[in-house]
Scaffold this motif. Structure first.
Motif, PDB file in Angstrom:
ATOM      1  N   ALA A 113       0.813  -1.417   0.032  1.00 53.74           N
ATOM      2  CA  ALA A 113      -0.039   0.041  -0.049  1.00 53.74           C
ATOM      3  C   ALA A 113       0.844   1.248  -0.022  1.00 53.74           C
ATOM      4  CB  ALA A 113      -0.972   0.115   1.237  1.00 53.74           C
ATOM      5  N   GLN A 114       2.097   1.175   0.827  1.00 60.99           N
ATOM      6  CA  GLN A 114       2.757   2.397   0.756  1.00 60.99           C
ATOM      7  C   GLN A 114       3.210   2.847  -0.476  1.00 60.99           C
ATOM      8  OE1 GLN A 114       5.120   4.119   3.555  1.00 60.99           O
ATOM      9  NE2 GLN A 114       4.969   2.338   5.147  1.00 60.99           N
ATOM     10  N   ARG A 115       3.772   1.598  -1.402  1.00 64.86           N
ATOM     11  CA  ARG A 115       4.187   2.001  -2.899  1.00 64.86           C
ATOM     12  C   ARG A 115       3.164   2.543  -3.732  1.00 64.86           C
ATOM     13  NH1 ARG A 115       6.858  -2.873  -1.884  1.00 64.86           N
ATOM     14  NH2 ARG A 115       5.439  -3.971  -3.253  1.00 64.86           N
ATOM     15  N   PHE A 116       2.008   1.980  -3.576  1.00 67.78           N
ATOM     16  CA  PHE A 116       0.751   2.711  -4.200  1.00 67.78           C
ATOM     17  C   PHE A 116       0.400   3.855  -4.037  1.00 67.78           C
ATOM     18  CE2 PHE A 116      -3.764   2.940  -4.413  1.00 67.78           C
ATOM     19  CZ  PHE A 116      -3.996   3.125  -5.812  1.00 67.78           C
ATOM     20  N   TYR A 117       0.268   4.357  -2.735  1.00 69.83           N
ATOM     21  CA  TYR A 117       0.116   5.571  -2.230  1.00 69.83           C
ATOM     22  C   TYR A 117       0.929   6.660  -2.884  1.00 69.83           C
ATOM     23  CZ  TYR A 117      -3.867   3.632   0.520  1.00 69.83           C
ATOM     24  OH  TYR A 117      -5.074   3.225   0.704  1.00 69.83           O
ATOM     25  N   SER A 118       2.319   6.180  -2.425  1.00 63.23           N
ATOM     26  CA  SER A 118       3.419   6.969  -2.824  1.00 63.23           C
ATOM     27  C   SER A 118       3.225   7.253  -4.561  1.00 63.23           C
ATOM     28  CB  SER A 118       4.783   6.660  -2.571  1.00 63.23           C
ATOM     29  OG  SER A 118       5.789   7.368  -2.921  1.00 63.23           O
ATOM     30  N   SER A 119       3.229   6.382  -5.056  1.00 56.79           N
ATOM     31  CA  SER A 119       3.143   6.600  -6.579  1.00 56.79           C
ATOM     32  C   SER A 119       2.014   7.307  -7.141  1.00 56.79           C
ATOM     33  CB  SER A 119       3.064   4.997  -7.218  1.00 56.79           C
ATOM     34  OG  SER A 119       1.970   4.579  -7.193  1.00 56.79           O
ATOM     35  N   TYR A 120       0.876   7.166  -6.339  1.00 58.39           N
ATOM     36  CA  TYR A 120      -0.395   8.058  -6.751  1.00 58.39           C
ATOM     37  C   TYR A 120      -0.162   9.563  -6.322  1.00 58.39           C
ATOM     38  CZ  TYR A 120      -5.032   8.979  -7.874  1.00 58.39           C
ATOM     39  OH  TYR A 120      -6.172   9.518  -8.559  1.00 58.39           O
ATOM     40  N   GLY A 121       0.702   9.645  -5.248  1.00 63.27           N
ATOM     41  CA  GLY A 121       1.160  11.125  -4.984  1.00 63.27           C
ATOM     42  C   GLY A 121       0.902  11.500  -3.645  1.00 63.27           C
ATOM     43  N   PHE A 122       0.291  10.571  -2.890  1.00 62.32           N
ATOM     44  CA  PHE A 122       0.191  10.806  -1.577  1.00 62.32           C
ATOM     45  C   PHE A 122       1.358  11.118  -0.686  1.00 62.32           C
ATOM     46  CE2 PHE A 122      -3.835   8.521  -2.450  1.00 62.32           C
ATOM     47  CZ  PHE A 122      -4.774   9.043  -1.505  1.00 62.32           C
ATOM     48  N   GLU A 123       1.179  11.975   0.251  1.00 63.48           N
ATOM     49  CA  GLU A 123       2.414  12.315   1.178  1.00 63.48           C
ATOM     50  C   GLU A 123       2.150  12.047   2.649  1.00 63.48           C
ATOM     51  OE1 GLU A 123       3.110  16.549   0.108  1.00 63.48           O
ATOM     52  OE2 GLU A 123       3.963  15.969  -1.907  1.00 63.48           O
ATOM     53  N   PRO A 124       3.395  11.814   3.396  1.00 63.75           N
ATOM     54  CA  PRO A 124       3.005  11.450   4.831  1.00 63.75           C
ATOM     55  C   PRO A 124       2.568  12.697   5.575  1.00 63.75           C
ATOM     56  CG  PRO A 124       5.271  11.212   4.198  1.00 63.75           C
ATOM     57  CD  PRO A 124       4.469  11.432   3.066  1.00 63.75           C
ATOM     58  N   VAL A 125       1.724  12.675   6.563  1.00 64.01           N
ATOM     59  CA  VAL A 125       1.418  13.810   7.263  1.00 64.01           C
ATOM     60  C   VAL A 125       1.739  13.568   8.881  1.00 64.01           C
ATOM     61  CG1 VAL A 125      -0.606  15.242   7.940  1.00 64.01           C
ATOM     62  CG2 VAL A 125      -0.627  14.351   5.927  1.00 64.01           C
ATOM     63  N   THR A 126       1.239  12.485   9.195  1.00 65.77           N
ATOM     64  CA  THR A 126       1.494  11.950  10.794  1.00 65.77           C
ATOM     65  C   THR A 126       1.560  10.700  10.785  1.00 65.77           C
ATOM     66  OG1 THR A 126      -0.806  11.966  11.210  1.00 65.77           O
ATOM     67  CG2 THR A 126       0.233  13.981  11.596  1.00 65.77           C
ATOM     68  N   GLU A 127       2.030  10.269  12.239  1.00 64.42           N
ATOM     69  CA  GLU A 127       2.049   8.817  12.593  1.00 64.42           C
ATOM     70  C   GLU A 127       1.539   8.484  13.968  1.00 64.42           C
ATOM     71  OE1 GLU A 127       6.564   7.474  13.327  1.00 64.42           O
ATOM     72  OE2 GLU A 127       6.330   8.293  11.417  1.00 64.42           O
ATOM     73  N   LYS A 128       1.091   7.461  13.930  1.00 62.42           N
ATOM     74  CA  LYS A 128       0.481   6.983  15.413  1.00 62.42           C
ATOM     75  C   LYS A 128       0.495   5.666  15.677  1.00 62.42           C
ATOM     76  CE  LYS A 128      -4.468   6.702  14.253  1.00 62.42           C
ATOM     77  NZ  LYS A 128      -5.819   7.362  14.586  1.00 62.42           N
ATOM     78  N   ILE A 129       0.195   5.102  16.741  1.00 68.71           N
ATOM     79  CA  ILE A 129       0.058   3.544  17.203  1.00 68.71           C
ATOM     80  C   ILE A 129      -1.147   3.223  16.817  1.00 68.71           C
ATOM     81  CG2 ILE A 129       0.647   1.791  18.687  1.00 68.71           C
ATOM     82  CD1 ILE A 129       2.999   2.838  17.472  1.00 68.71           C
ATOM     83  N   HIS A 130      -1.556   2.495  16.250  1.00 71.37           N
ATOM     84  CA  HIS A 130      -2.772   1.484  15.987  1.00 71.37           C
ATOM     85  C   HIS A 130      -3.297   0.618  17.522  1.00 71.37           C
ATOM     86  CE1 HIS A 130      -5.873  -1.467  14.414  1.00 71.37           C
ATOM     87  NE2 HIS A 130      -6.333  -0.235  13.966  1.00 71.37           N
ATOM     88  N   GLU A 131      -4.137   1.401  18.057  1.00 70.57           N
ATOM     89  CA  GLU A 131      -4.384   0.794  19.539  1.00 70.57           C
ATOM     90  C   GLU A 131      -4.649  -0.580  19.444  1.00 70.57           C
ATOM     91  OE1 GLU A 131      -7.164   3.233  21.751  1.00 70.57           O
ATOM     92  OE2 GLU A 131      -6.369   4.960  20.963  1.00 70.57           O
ATOM     93  N   GLN A 132      -5.624  -1.271  18.454  1.00 70.60           N
ATOM     94  CA  GLN A 132      -6.025  -2.457  18.620  1.00 70.60           C
ATOM     95  C   GLN A 132      -4.934  -3.863  18.277  1.00 70.60           C
ATOM     96  OE1 GLN A 132      -8.918  -1.141  15.656  1.00 70.60           O
ATOM     97  NE2 GLN A 132     -10.649  -2.248  16.900  1.00 70.60           N
ATOM     98  N   THR A 133      -3.763  -3.168  17.614  1.00 70.36           N
ATOM     99  CA  THR A 133      -2.783  -4.006  17.017  1.00 70.36           C
ATOM    100  C   THR A 133      -1.372  -3.700  17.418  1.00 70.36           C
ATOM    101  OG1 THR A 133      -2.365  -2.807  15.177  1.00 70.36           O
ATOM    102  CG2 THR A 133      -4.075  -4.417  14.930  1.00 70.36           C
ATOM    103  N   GLY A 134      -1.076  -2.521  17.930  1.00 76.87           N
ATOM    104  CA  GLY A 134       0.178  -1.989  18.253  1.00 76.87           C
ATOM    105  C   GLY A 134       1.059  -1.785  17.132  1.00 76.87           C
ATOM    106  N   ASN A 135       0.457  -1.562  15.949  1.00 69.09           N
ATOM    107  CA  ASN A 135       1.191  -1.674  14.822  1.00 69.09           C
ATOM    108  C   ASN A 135       1.297   0.174  14.398  1.00 69.09           C
ATOM    109  OD1 ASN A 135       2.218  -4.243  13.304  1.00 69.09           O
ATOM    110  ND2 ASN A 135      -0.009  -4.452  13.945  1.00 69.09           N
ATOM    111  N   LYS A 136       2.301   0.494  13.822  1.00 68.42           N
ATOM    112  CA  LYS A 136       2.616   1.906  13.472  1.00 68.42           C
ATOM    113  C   LYS A 136       1.482   2.347  12.313  1.00 68.42           C
ATOM    114  CE  LYS A 136       6.308   4.101  14.034  1.00 68.42           C
ATOM    115  NZ  LYS A 136       7.774   4.751  13.680  1.00 68.42           N
ATOM    116  N   LEU A 137       0.619   3.189  12.445  1.00 71.58           N
ATOM    117  CA  LEU A 137      -0.046   3.750  11.328  1.00 71.58           C
ATOM    118  C   LEU A 137       0.297   5.070  10.759  1.00 71.58           C
ATOM    119  CD1 LEU A 137      -3.799   3.424  12.373  1.00 71.58           C
ATOM    120  CD2 LEU A 137      -2.781   2.321  10.448  1.00 71.58           C
ATOM    121  N   LEU A 138       0.599   5.305   9.588  1.00 71.83           N
ATOM    122  CA  LEU A 138       0.722   6.649   8.975  1.00 71.83           C
ATOM    123  C   LEU A 138      -0.416   7.146   8.266  1.00 71.83           C
ATOM    124  CD1 LEU A 138       4.009   4.992   6.828  1.00 71.83           C
ATOM    125  CD2 LEU A 138       4.016   6.316   9.083  1.00 71.83           C
ATOM    126  N   ARG A 139      -0.532   8.339   8.546  1.00 68.96           N
ATOM    127  CA  ARG A 139      -1.709   9.229   7.855  1.00 68.96           C
ATOM    128  C   ARG A 139      -0.875   9.982   6.601  1.00 68.96           C
ATOM    129  NH1 ARG A 139      -6.521  10.925   7.852  1.00 68.96           N
ATOM    130  NH2 ARG A 139      -7.329   9.883   9.425  1.00 68.96           N
TER     131      ARG A 139
END
Length: 156
Positions: A113-139
């Motif tokens: 998904a990161q490759r897909f979004y980047s190629s489409y032109g999405f840019e990172p804004v923030t990051e946080k931890i996904h409470e339910q899984t403990g994994n890092k989420l990027l907005r």
């Protein structure tokens, strides 16, 4: 190749779930079986009733979908055998046409998904931890190119 983007209908549910399951298996190997089972339950009961959902259909078969919550891409999944065919881009183009400005949250560990979004032109804004899984989420955010918006406006 004949492809259409159309609004989701209740009879698309099995194809939507199939797209989600097959794509999730390769994109989210870091998520637990229990979490994925809960998400599968939530798709028809919670997510689809609250989202504007569009499907991509190729030669009469639903091969993927995008679910929008306002300007938020709540989900976009395409069956893996159709990755790289432009189906995901077609869904994102529809979302961009409807919303212009888009945001999405993606697991940092989801490199597909990161490759897909980047190629489409999405840019990172923030990051946080996904409470339910403990994994890092990027907005991520996408804003249509201003000159592109003007071009489309003059064509109308």
């Amino acid at each position: 190749m004949y492809r259409i983007i159309r609004e989701y209908k209740d009879e698309d549910l099995n194809d939507v779930l199939s797209s989600w399951e097959s794509a999730s298996r390769i994109a989210h190997p870091f998520l637990t079986k229990e979490f994925l089972e809960q998400e599968r339950y939530n798709i028809p009961k919670v997510y689809l009733p609250n989202a504007e959902t569009w499907v991509v259909e190729q030669e009469g078969q639903v091969i993927g979908f995008i679910a929008l919550l306002g300007n938020e891409v709540g989900a976009i999944f395409v069956k893996p055998e159709f990755h790289g065919t432009g189906a995901g881009k077609a869904l994102m183009d529809k979302a961009q046409e409807l919303c212009g400005y888009l945001e999405v949250e993606v697991f940092e560990a989801n490199s597909i998904a990161q490759r897909f979004y980047s190629s489409y032109g999405f840019e990172p804004v923030t990051e946080k931890i996904h409470e339910q899984t403990g994994n890092k989420l990027l907005r991520l955010k996408f804003t249509a190119n201003k000159s592109l918006q003007r071009t489309h406006a003059t064509e109308l």
